[in-house]
Write an enzyme that holds these catalytic residues in place. Structure first.
Site, PDB file in Angstrom:
ATOM      1  N   ASP A  32       0.794  -1.233   0.000  1.00 29.58           N
ATOM      2  CA  ASP A  32       0.000   0.000   0.000  1.00 29.58           C
ATOM      3  C   ASP A  32       0.826   1.282   0.000  1.00 29.58           C
ATOM      4  OD1 ASP A  32      -2.686  -0.955  -0.107  1.00 29.58           O
ATOM      5  OD2 ASP A  32      -2.455  -1.710   1.927  1.00 29.58           O
ATOM      6  N   ASP A  40      -7.188  -3.701  -5.705  1.00 31.43           N
ATOM      7  CA  ASP A  40      -6.790  -2.429  -5.075  1.00 31.43           C
ATOM      8  C   ASP A  40      -5.349  -2.044  -5.422  1.00 31.43           C
ATOM      9  OD1 ASP A  40      -8.444  -4.296  -3.729  1.00 31.43           O
ATOM     10  OD2 ASP A  40      -8.468  -3.124  -1.898  1.00 31.43           O
TER      11      ASP A  40
END
Ligand code: GLY
Length: 401
Positions: free
Chosen positions: A118, A178
């Site tokens: 991330d 994602d």
């Protein structure tokens, strides 16, 4: 005080329109200014609330109604500083700059993390926006370190960046949709450093995802896990959606946003086509509600008696606004009109918080992880970030025309 009046005017306009049956649309520029004003007031209140809590970031509201915070290591740490940078770009006050810098500095230790995919969210939303606006060379150095950390998660047999390290007994090499959101960090860092490796990682990850995450209707799986010896997919699953074969709303929005970015960054026709097809899947979906704020999963059997995910609408609106400028003509106009409806909905009292409420978050009614019974019908820091980004994109467009 001023804002409460604006809020009441907006509600009155809507109520009047309903009672007279007339379609009286509030000027878009007023909608945008109201949204930015609420976001600015809420963010400054939030920044003050956490000023003394060293290293903490807003995350959501806990079931007991109190504010839940996180440290730099949570995947969302970059969103609040990034939102502050956008708001500073909109209104360059010393107070907004002070808080944007303060919360950006708090993300710095993330640059050395190699146990998360991330870093694009964490470092690019915060330092990326800060660097774009201030050209602070220290911000660039921090991002370069972070890009090298993230590159350690790329595997050249699989040709993708590994997302998660848990559930190893089921997933050999899980990649989630994602993860498309980390690619802009790489393409921008490639341009900034001249290191072609970053561009190539982004391009091959996008290509691999395009081949294995999407169904024939352009909806996407959440998790695809690859065999580490052959590089072929061995599982197509969900983690946060209703079922393996369902279309989890935020995942669809991440995919759309990711391919819009890759179309812009590479100019490759296949990414334009992919972005266009995902957008059409979403905009024409029979279970897209009238206000264009999706339910948390398009295939939830409980629709219409289930939760919305306003974060999915905010991400989607921001992506559609950009896509409307990359593919023009009727399709671009459709994207822009759709995004405008989403922004009008998110800026209505149904989703936009009254200043001073909602624990100082801006947007209400998001769903983080319903199957895990976590973050259901709450504010989420990324909904606020992408809502403000969409408002800024729309403002730029409407002032340009
Ligand atoms: N990237 C995690 C989520 O969208 O919930």
């Amino acid at each position: 005080m001023k804002l409460s009046t604006t809020f009441i005017v907006a509600v009155t306009l809507i109520v009047t329109a309903c009672s007279t049956g007339e379609e009286k649309k509030e000027p878009l520029s007023d909608v945008i200014e109201r949204g930015l004003s609420v976001a600015t007031q809420q963010s400054v209140l939030m920044a003050k609330e956490l000023e003394g809590e060293e290293g903490r970031f807003p995350r959501t509201i806990k079931p007991d109604g109190t504010l839940q915070t996180s440290d730099y290591g949570w995947w969302c740490s970059g969103f609040f500083p990034g939102e502050l940078w956008y708001l500073y770009e909109n209104s360059s006050t010393p107070e907004l700059k002070k808080y944007a810098e303060m919360y950006t500095d708090r993300v710095e230790p993330a640059k050395n993390m190699t146990n998360t995919h991330d870093l694009g969210f964490m470092l690019y939303c915060s330092y990326g926006n800060g660097y774009r606006i201030t050209q602070n060379p220290q911000y660039k150095e921090i991002m370069i370190t972070g890009a090298h950390s993230l590159a350690t998660r790329y595997n050249s047999t699989v040709c993708a960046i590994r997302s998660w390290d848990f559930n190893k007994e089921v997933w050999q090499y899980p990649v989630i949709i994602d993860n498309m959101m980390n690619l802009e960090f790489f393409t921008v860092m490639s341009k900034e450093t001249g290191d072609q490796q970053f561009y190539e990682i982004a391009d091959s990850h996008a290509k691999k995802t395009m081949n294995h995450h999407f169904r024939p209707d352009y909806s996407s799986y959440h998790v695809v896990s690859y065999d580490t010896i052959t590089g072929a997919p061995h599982a197509q699953h969900t983690h946060q959606g209703y079922s393996h074969e369902s279309a989890w709303a935020r995942g669809q929005a991440w995919g759309l946003y990711g391919y819009v970015v890759m179309a812009r960054e590479t100019g490759k026709p296949e990414y334009f086509e992919q972005a266009r097809n995902i957008a059409l899947f979403l905009m024409n979906h029979p279970r897209m509600p009238e206000d264009k704020v999706p339910y948390w999963d398009f295939d939830s059997p409980d629709i219409p008696n289930t939760y919305r995910d306003a974060s999915a609408a905010a991400i989607m609106a921001s992506a559609l606004i950009e896509l409307s400028q990359l593919i023009t003509g009727d399709f671009g106009a459709q994207c822009l009109a759709f995004a405008e409806e989403q922004i009008r909905s998110l800026s209505s009292p149904d989703y936009l918080a009254e200043p001073g409420t909602n624990r100082y978050f801006t947007i209400m009614h998001c769903t983080g992880h319903l199957p895990g019974n976590s973050e259901v019908d709450v504010p989420l820091t990324y909904a606020d970030y992408y809502y403000v980004e969409a408002l800024m994109r729309l403002k730029r467009l409407t002032t340009k025309n």
